[in-house]
Design a protein around this motif. Structure first.
Motif, short mmCIF file in Angstrom:
data_model
loop_
_atom_site.label_atom_id
_atom_site.label_comp_id
_atom_site.label_asym_id
_atom_site.label_seq_id
_atom_site.Cartn_x
_atom_site.Cartn_y
_atom_site.Cartn_z
N ASN A 138 -36.90 -2.73 -32.10
CA ASN A 138 -38.35 -2.50 -32.10
C ASN A 138 -39.14 -3.78 -32.36
N ARG A 139 -38.49 -4.90 -32.25
CA ARG A 139 -39.17 -6.20 -32.45
C ARG A 139 -40.16 -6.43 -31.32
N ARG A 140 -41.35 -6.88 -31.65
CA ARG A 140 -42.39 -7.14 -30.66
C ARG A 140 -42.95 -8.54 -30.83
N LYS A 141 -43.57 -9.06 -29.78
CA LYS A 141 -44.22 -10.37 -29.87
C LYS A 141 -45.56 -10.22 -30.58
N GLY A 142 -46.06 -11.33 -31.10
CA GLY A 142 -47.37 -11.30 -31.74
C GLY A 142 -47.26 -11.17 -33.24
N THR A 143 -48.41 -11.01 -33.87
CA THR A 143 -48.48 -10.89 -35.33
C THR A 143 -48.02 -9.51 -35.76
N GLU A 168 -55.99 -5.65 -37.67
CA GLU A 168 -55.81 -7.06 -37.97
C GLU A 168 -54.48 -7.62 -37.47
N SER A 169 -53.66 -6.79 -36.82
CA SER A 169 -52.32 -7.21 -36.42
C SER A 169 -52.02 -6.73 -35.00
N ASP A 170 -51.13 -7.45 -34.34
CA ASP A 170 -50.70 -7.01 -33.01
C ASP A 170 -49.78 -5.79 -33.11
N VAL A 171 -48.94 -5.77 -34.13
CA VAL A 171 -48.01 -4.67 -34.35
C VAL A 171 -47.96 -4.34 -35.83
N VAL A 172 -47.89 -3.05 -36.17
CA VAL A 172 -47.70 -2.61 -37.55
C VAL A 172 -46.43 -1.78 -37.61
N HIS A 173 -45.49 -2.21 -38.44
CA HIS A 173 -44.26 -1.46 -38.67
C HIS A 173 -44.45 -0.64 -39.94
N LYS A 243 -35.08 -9.72 -46.12
CA LYS A 243 -34.04 -9.73 -45.10
C LYS A 243 -34.42 -8.87 -43.90
N ILE A 244 -35.25 -7.85 -44.14
CA ILE A 244 -35.67 -6.97 -43.06
C ILE A 244 -36.77 -7.60 -42.21
N ALA A 245 -37.68 -8.33 -42.84
CA ALA A 245 -38.86 -8.86 -42.17
C ALA A 245 -38.53 -9.68 -40.91
N PRO A 246 -37.56 -10.61 -40.94
CA PRO A 246 -37.28 -11.39 -39.73
C PRO A 246 -36.79 -10.55 -38.56
N CYS A 247 -36.16 -9.42 -38.86
CA CYS A 247 -35.66 -8.55 -37.78
C CYS A 247 -36.78 -8.04 -36.90
N LEU A 248 -37.98 -7.91 -37.48
CA LEU A 248 -39.12 -7.35 -36.77
C LEU A 248 -40.26 -8.36 -36.63
N ASN A 249 -39.97 -9.62 -36.95
CA ASN A 249 -40.98 -10.68 -36.85
C ASN A 249 -42.17 -10.40 -37.77
N ILE A 250 -41.93 -9.75 -38.92
CA ILE A 250 -42.99 -9.41 -39.86
C ILE A 250 -43.39 -10.65 -40.67
N GLU A 277 -43.97 -16.51 -52.08
CA GLU A 277 -42.79 -17.33 -52.39
C GLU A 277 -41.69 -17.10 -51.36
N LEU A 278 -41.72 -15.91 -50.72
CA LEU A 278 -40.72 -15.58 -49.71
C LEU A 278 -41.21 -15.92 -48.30
N GLY A 279 -42.37 -16.57 -48.22
CA GLY A 279 -42.90 -16.95 -46.93
C GLY A 279 -43.65 -15.85 -46.22
N LEU A 280 -44.09 -14.84 -46.97
CA LEU A 280 -44.80 -13.69 -46.39
C LEU A 280 -46.16 -13.54 -47.05
N GLU A 281 -47.12 -13.07 -46.28
CA GLU A 281 -48.47 -12.85 -46.80
C GLU A 281 -48.59 -11.44 -47.35
N CYS A 282 -49.34 -11.29 -48.41
CA CYS A 282 -49.62 -9.96 -48.98
C CYS A 282 -51.12 -9.72 -48.91
N ARG A 283 -51.51 -8.67 -48.22
CA ARG A 283 -52.92 -8.32 -48.12
C ARG A 283 -53.18 -7.01 -48.86
N VAL A 284 -54.05 -7.07 -49.85
CA VAL A 284 -54.39 -5.90 -50.65
C VAL A 284 -55.69 -5.30 -50.10
N VAL A 285 -55.64 -4.04 -49.72
CA VAL A 285 -56.79 -3.36 -49.11
C VAL A 285 -57.45 -2.47 -50.15
N PRO A 286 -58.76 -2.61 -50.37
CA PRO A 286 -59.45 -1.72 -51.33
C PRO A 286 -59.27 -0.26 -50.96
#
Length: 341
Positions: A138-143, A168-173, A243-250, A277-286
């Motif tokens: 289910n990996r897709r191109k884009g954000t 805000e994203s091309d794909v949401v898993h 470990k899961i994030a790279p599988c889906l380009n997250i 610290e793991l190279g991933l962004e965290c977005r907190v939504v009100p």
């Protein structure tokens, strides 16, 4: 007469006290989630070793210090694995202290992730690798972004979070926690999520499987306090997610703002701190609010518990509202009452 390996009944108060003493001796608190316990007793019926199961996990293992090194733990784990096999649970998990990981490795368990104070293991050599390989289809191109939710039940608050991520994203898993916890079955929860997000063409739903660790199966028994439990739980979850994030380009994960639950707030704090610290962004939504109050699944569950079903209408999407008025919910609700009666 030698040692005796036997099941320990929850009604056997004397044996249960011995279990508590032995666990305490080894710096372990009895886990709140146990559905089978066994022990090895000597000829004077003193407990020498113990271990327990919960679901498809093995936990609360301890051996009396005077008997360590005599193979008792092998016997306990062997019995627990037999019990699990009888239940039909062939895919087993455990968390252990790093110094004990080699022992379980010799028994056929394999490391999934390792933290400073625990190791998460399973008894399938390629179990986690196969889960990741299935996700990669289910990996897709884009954000690509990720959301993990229980959706028990799926509310307008959940939908608000997903719609924000989708905009805000091309794909949401979107990972729905697979564990059966509460009267609403996983299959029903996932179906409501799929129906509620069907208008968002860039959202892909996934089962969390056994790897995104849930509160019910996370072993807190060798952690000293609630804050440590929550922070370690979050650290373990994020180590697996890394470990899961790279599988889906997250590259980012969305979470809802939390003001009511201290536990969830601590969890969010760990994500905000650790994900970068793991190279991933965290977005907190009100949180989405209705009538000045945040919309939450806990509030909806309380209204249902209080038999104020009509009051949930402003808080849930049509797919959830329709479910609570469907015959399948009535059957589940009645069954739940009978179970707890």
């Amino acid at each position: 007469m030698g040692d005796t390996l036997t099941v320990i009944s929850p009604r056997d108060a004397r044996a249960q006290r011995q279990v508590d003493r032995l666990l305490e001796q080894e710096g372990i608190q009895r886990d709140g989630n146990l559905d089978y316990t066994c022990g090895i007793f000597d000829s004077d019926w003193r407990l020498a070793a113990t271990g327990s199961c919960y679901g498809n996990t093995i936990r609360c293992l301890a051996v009396d210090r005077e008997r360590q090194g005599a193979g008792l733990l092998n016997q306990i784990v062997g019995r627990l694995m037999e019990v699990q096999a009888e239940r039909g649970n062939t895919h087993l998990f455990l968390c252990t202290k790093p110094q004990s990981a080699k022992f379980f490795g010799d028994l056929g368990f394999y490391q999934i992730v390792r933290l400073d104070n625990l190791v998460f293991m399973e008894n399938r050599c390629q179990g986690f690798a196969r889960y990741c390989a299935a996700l990669e289809k289910n990996r897709r191109k884009g954000t690509s972004a990720a959301i993990v939710m229980n959706a028990n039940p799926f509310t307008l608050g959940h939908l608000h979070l997903v719609e924000r991520a989708a905009a805000e994203s091309d794909v949401v898993h979107l990972f729905v926690l697979s564990e059966e916890a509460g009267p609403i079955p996983f299959a029903v929860r996932k179906r409501r999520v799929q129906e509620g997000t069907a208008h968002l063409s860039n959202v892909i739903c996934h089962d969390s499987g056994p790897y995104m660790v849930s509160a019910a199966t996370f072993p807190s028994y060798f952690l000293k306090d609630e804050d440590t439990v929550v922070r370690t739980h979050a650290a373990l979850d994020l180590a697996v997610f890394r470990k899961i994030a790279p599988c889906l380009n997250i590259t980012r994960r969305y979470v809802g703002e939390e003001r009511a639950s201290r536990v969830t707030a601590l969890y969010n704090q760990e994500m905000i701190r650790r994900l970068p610290e793991l190279g991933l962004e965290c977005r907190v939504v009100p949180r989405l609010e209705k009538n000045g109050k945040p919309v939450s699944a806990s509030a909806v569950r309380q209204l249902i518990h209080d038999e104020q079903l009509e009051d949930i209408r402003p808080l849930v999407p049509d797919c959830t509202w329709n479910y609570f008025h469907a015959p399948e919910y009535v059957i589940i609700y009645i069954r739940d009452i009978l179970i707890w009666a």
